[in-house]
Design an enzyme around this catalytic site. Structure first.
Site, mmCIF file in Angstrom:
data_model
loop_
_atom_site.group_PDB
_atom_site.id
_atom_site.type_symbol
_atom_site.label_atom_id
_atom_site.label_comp_id
_atom_site.label_asym_id
_atom_site.label_seq_id
_atom_site.Cartn_x
_atom_site.Cartn_y
_atom_site.Cartn_z
ATOM 1 N N TYR A 197 3.764 -47.565 -27.591
ATOM 2 C CA TYR A 197 2.478 -48.259 -27.536
ATOM 3 C C TYR A 197 1.714 -47.915 -26.255
ATOM 4 O O TYR A 197 0.958 -46.961 -26.222
ATOM 5 C CB TYR A 197 2.687 -49.783 -27.678
ATOM 6 N N ALA B 56 -9.468 -52.355 -36.653
ATOM 7 C CA ALA B 56 -8.126 -51.761 -36.625
ATOM 8 C C ALA B 56 -8.073 -50.734 -37.747
ATOM 9 O O ALA B 56 -7.592 -51.012 -38.833
ATOM 10 C CB ALA B 56 -7.061 -52.833 -36.815
#
Length: 400
Positions: free
Chosen positions: A235, A140
């Protein structure tokens, strides 16, 4: 050093080594209490193993399946004057606790996007384990340094097409705000795919495969989030969604490759959790506070460790040896409980009625804040934060 939390924006710039170790111990205790994982892999590589779902994956493999594990991450060690990052302390705690149980544990610290990281990992596998039978890809990172050119590419948390405006929460002031985010440019979308898509996952698996260190039957999994219409504009329908769709593309390519030797590649779609990554996404803290409250009431709330243990035992490594259930895109769905219609309807109905006055009542907002600070080792009842602690924690880690 006496360490207190220092929060800047949506990150905490300090971490507490004793608190981080306590978090790791808690996840290990949960895993052991659930019992051993049947058919578990015995030699596991986790790329992005220092926090969140990656750390939980390493714990599940080691303490649920007695696996030898190699973890790759990019964390800052401590100095005389400054504590290390939470991921550094998490990894140190994991290493210590794994070795106490006689489990093999080695870690590599550096840029996982680099050729050097892949080569050092291959060399370590060849020297110590021979081959591996599971690769977890859980990076990430907001930036990627391109290994060929040295160019630094940055991702964008932006919508596509039009400006997105929605209610969000200012987690520093604990008040609701209207957050407006300009749409991503075509270049920003492409860059986000480059950083957060499936390219590097493919590079890892291809490098490991060409080096002959993937055992027959090796499974690989990469983590994703799809969410619901509340979070879609920023998103799944945003630049980040394009990157996650590229992860699906990579999974398909890799699955074709690995299935020839009895292996598999899947994207696992996981539920929303409090992580350093999710706290950076507008709308997510408020949504998480709402959905957590409802899921707790319904008895289906899970943190990272619970999710990953369920992925191992009820999807990838089922006791009866049967193939995992997948959706039409061959994904493992662990967000199934979060996406239940009653839970989502509750959040949709609540969204327009949440106010500064009722924020702490109608949503688990205090729990969100508590979990966020706990990521860095703070807010744990059993720890006295006024005591001087040793910040210089060393462990079996090699710099890339």
């Amino acid at each position: 050093m006496i360490i207190k939390p220092k929060i800047r924006g949506f990150i905490c710039t300090t971490a507490h080594p004793v608190g981080c170790e306590e978090n790791v111990k808690e996840q290990i205790a949960y895993t052991k209490a659930q019992g051993p994982i049947a058919n578990a892999p015995k030699r596991v590589l986790v790329v992005g193993s220092s926090s969140g779902y990656g750390l939980s994956s390493r714990i599940a493999a080691a303490f649920g399946g007695d696996a030898a594990t190699i973890g790759v991450f990019f964390e800052k060690p401590s100095t005389e004057k400054k504590p290390g990052t939470a991921g550094w302390y998490n990894s140190a705690a994991f290493d210590k606790l794994a070795k106490e149980e006689g489990l093999y544990s080695k870690s590599l610290n550096g840029d996982a996007f680099s050729h050097e990281a892949k080569q050092k990992t291959i060399d370590l596998i060849k020297a110590d384990l021979g081959q591996i039978d599971m690769v977890v890809y859980s990076l990430a990172s907001p930036v990627r340094k391109m290994p060929e050119t040295g160019e630094v590419v940055r991702s964008s948390l932006k919508p596509m097409g039009e400006t997105y405006t929605a209610t969000a929460v200012d987690t520093n002031k604990d008040v609701l705000i209207e957050a407006s985010i300009e749409p991503a440019t075509e270049q920003e979308i492409a860059d986000t795919v480059t950083v957060m898509g499936g390219q590097d996952w493919e590079l890892w698996i291809n490098a490991l495969s060409e080096a002959g260190v993937l055992a027959d039957g090796c499974k690989t999994v990469a983590y994703s989030y799809i969410g619901t219409e509340i979070t879609w504009p920023i998103y799944w329908h945003g630049a980040l969604g394009k990157a996650k769709m590229d992860l699906d593309r990579a999974a398909s390519e890799l699955n074709n490759k690995l299935s020839a030797t009895g292996g598999s590649a899947n994207v696992a779609v996981l539920k929303s959790v409090v992580t350093q990554a999710s706290s950076a996404i507008p709308v997510m803290p408020l949504y998480i506070a709402m959905v957590f409250k409802k899921m707790r009431e319904e008895g289906v709330h899970e943190g990272c460790m619970q999710q990953i243990y369920r992925m191992f035992t009820q999807r990838l490594y089922k006791a009866d040896g049967t193939a995992p259930e997948v959706d039409e895109e061959n994904r493992l769905r662990l967000d199934d409980w979060e996406l239940r219609e009653d839970i989502q309807k509750h959040c949709r109905d609540l969204w327009s009625s949440v106010t500064n006055e009722n924020l702490f009542e109608v949503a688990d907002y205090q729990e969100y804040k508590d979990e966020f600070i706990k990521l860095f080792g703070f807010g744990i009842d059993s720890i006295d934060y006024d005591i001087d602690v040793n910040t210089l924690i060393e462990f079996d880690v090699e710099s890339i």
